[in-house]
Design an enzyme around this catalytic site. Structure first.
Site, mmCIF file in Angstrom:
data_model
loop_
_atom_site.group_PDB
_atom_site.id
_atom_site.type_symbol
_atom_site.label_atom_id
_atom_site.label_comp_id
_atom_site.label_asym_id
_atom_site.label_seq_id
_atom_site.Cartn_x
_atom_site.Cartn_y
_atom_site.Cartn_z
ATOM 1 C CE LYS A 209 -4.660 -1.770 1.173
ATOM 2 N NZ LYS A 209 -5.497 -2.217 2.046
ATOM 3 N NE ARG A 244 -8.040 -8.372 0.272
ATOM 4 C CZ ARG A 244 -7.522 -7.488 -0.746
ATOM 5 N NH1 ARG A 244 -6.322 -6.808 -0.709
ATOM 6 N NH2 ARG A 244 -8.248 -7.469 -1.801
HETATM 7 N N1 HH2 Z 1 -7.574 -3.645 0.498
HETATM 8 C C1 HH2 Z 1 -7.822 -3.855 -0.537
HETATM 9 C C2 HH2 Z 1 -8.982 -4.516 -1.214
HETATM 10 N N2 HH2 Z 1 -9.755 -4.978 -0.106
HETATM 11 N N3 HH2 Z 1 -10.128 -5.837 2.083
HETATM 12 C C3 HH2 Z 1 -10.020 -5.999 3.171
HETATM 13 N N4 HH2 Z 1 -10.589 -6.777 4.131
HETATM 14 N N5 HH2 Z 1 -8.720 -5.171 3.838
HETATM 15 C C4 HH2 Z 1 -8.068 -4.381 2.989
HETATM 16 O O1 HH2 Z 1 -6.927 -3.624 3.502
HETATM 17 C C5 HH2 Z 1 -8.378 -4.368 1.473
HETATM 18 C C6 HH2 Z 1 -9.443 -5.046 1.231
HETATM 19 C C7 HH2 Z 1 -6.938 -2.862 -1.531
HETATM 20 O O2 HH2 Z 1 -6.164 -3.983 -2.341
HETATM 21 P P1 HH2 Z 1 -6.303 -4.424 -3.722
HETATM 22 O O3 HH2 Z 1 -7.144 -5.493 -3.771
HETATM 23 O O4 HH2 Z 1 -5.092 -5.069 -3.931
HETATM 24 O O5 HH2 Z 1 -6.834 -3.264 -4.681
HETATM 25 P P2 HH2 Z 1 -7.912 -2.853 -5.414
HETATM 26 O O6 HH2 Z 1 -8.825 -2.190 -4.464
HETATM 27 O O7 HH2 Z 1 -7.173 -1.728 -6.315
HETATM 28 O O8 HH2 Z 1 -8.221 -3.873 -6.142
#
Ligand code: HH2
Length: 266
Positions: A209, A244
Site C-alpha cells: 500500500k 491479506r
Molecule cells: N484492501 C484492498 C481491497 N480489499 N479488503 C480488506 N478486508 N482489507 C484491505 O485492506 C483491502 C481489502 C485494496 O487492495 P487491492 O485489492 O490489491 O486493490 P484494488 O482495490 O485496487 O483491487
C-alpha cells in the site's frame, strides 16, 4: 494467510494480470501452493478513479473464478471482496464461505441480512464514503484517528449483530489506506491492540500500500514487498491474526518465522 485474487483490469498493484478466469484460477492455485489458507476474490477495484463496475459485470468476473477455484481447491475457503449484496449472493451460491465487505455493511442494506441468513464469515473493514472515494483522502479528517476508527468499527459490529450475524462469524479490519493518510495508517497499526480489544479476530491489509511507498520512496507497488513484510510482522506482534497479501510466499515465510518466536514470549 489470505491470498488476493483480483479479477480486475485496474487494481493498483496487479490490475489486468489475472483478468481471465483461467489466469485467476491459476493464480489462486499458485497462492495456495505458496501457503495461502484462504483466497479473497475481488471483481471491483477500490483504487482512486477506478471505473465503477455494474453488478452484472462484477458477477460475470468473479463467479467463473469462484467456480473454478471451488473445483480446483475444494478445501480452501473462498472469500468474496464486494460491497454489493447481489454479487455476494451469487458468490455464496457458487461456494464462497466468507464475505469481505470493505464498507463494513454500510453501502448495501441487503448485505447484513444476506450474510446472516447464509451463515458466512464476514470481514468488516473500516472505511468512509463510497467505493469511488473510500481510498482517497476525501473523508480522511480525524481528530484522533484510532479513537474514531474504533468507534466506527464498534458501530459496524452492532450493525452486524442487528442483522442477525453471529458474533463468532465476524472479523474486523482497520482498513489500512482507506480514507486514511499515511500518518493515519501508521498510527492505526501502532494502536492495533485497541482494535484487538473490541473482541473479534483482526485482519490487516497492508500489502504494497501507499503508506509503504511513502515511507520507503518505492513508487512501484509490486516493489513494496520488504515494507509489506515489516508491517505484517509488526501487526502480528500487536495482535493481528489474518493477513491479506499479494505475495503469499514472502508473507508466509516471514510471518511463520515471526510467529515461532512470538508464541514463546510471555
Ligand atoms: N484492501 C484492498 C481491497 N480489499 N479488503 C480488506 N478486508 N482489507 C484491505 O485492506 C483491502 C481489502 C485494496 O487492495 P487491492 O485489492 O490489491 O486493490 P484494488 O482495490 O485496487 O483491487
Amino acid at each position: 494467510m489470505v491470498g488476493i485474487v483480483n479479477v480486475t483490469p485496474d487494481s493498483f498493484s496487479d490490475g489486468g494480470d489475472f483478468f481471465s478466469p483461467d489466469a485467476a484460477v491459476a493464480r489462486g492455485r499458485q497462492l495456495v501452493a505458496d501457503g495461502a489458507d484462504i483466497l479473497d476474490i475481488g471483481g471491483e477495484s477500490t483504487r482512486p478513479n477506478a471505473t465503477p463496475v455494474l453488478v452484472s459485470e462484477e458477477i460475470r468476473r468473479v463467479v467463473p473464478v469462484i467456480r473454478g477455484l471451488r473445483l480446483a481447491l475444494p478445501d480452501i475457503p473462498l472469500s468474496i471482496d464486494t460491497v454489493k449484496a447481489p454479487v455476494a449472493e451469487a458468490a455464496i451460491e457458487t461456494g464462497a464461505a466468507i464475505v469481505n465487505d470493505v464498507s463494513g455493511l454500510r453501502l448495501d442494506p441487503d448485505m447484513g441480512p444476506l450474510c446472516a441468513s447464509s451463515g458466512v464469515g464476514v470481514v468488516l473493514m473500516h472505511s468512509r464514503g463510497a467505493v469511488r472515494d473510500m481510498a482517497t483522502y476525501s473523508h480522511a479528517q480525524y481528530t484522533e484517528v484510532t479513537r474514531e476508527v474504533v468507534a466506527e468499527l464498534r458501530s459496524r459490529v452492532s450493525a452486524a449483530r442487528d442483522s442477525g450475524i453471529d458474533d463468532r462469524s465476524v472479523v474486523l479490519d482497520p482498513g489500512i489506506g482507506f480514507s486514511k493518510r499515511t500518518e493515519h495508517s501508521i498510527q492505526l497499526l501502532a494502536d492495533l491492540p485497541q482494535i484487538v480489544a473490541l473482541g473479534p479476530p483482526i485482519l490487516v491489509g497492508v500489502s504494497r500500500k501507499r503508506f509503504i511507498g511513502e515511507i520507503t520512496g518505492v513508487t512501484t507497488a509490486a516493489d513494496r514487498e520488504e515494507g509489506t513484510m515489516a508491517a505484517n510482522v509488526v501487526a502480528l506482534t500487536l495482535g493481528a491474526r489474518l493477513f491479506r497479501v499479494h505475495d503469499v510466499r514472502a508473507a508466509r515465510r516471514s510471518l511463520d518465522v515471526a510467529w515461532e518466536i512470538l508464541r514463546r514470549t510471555h
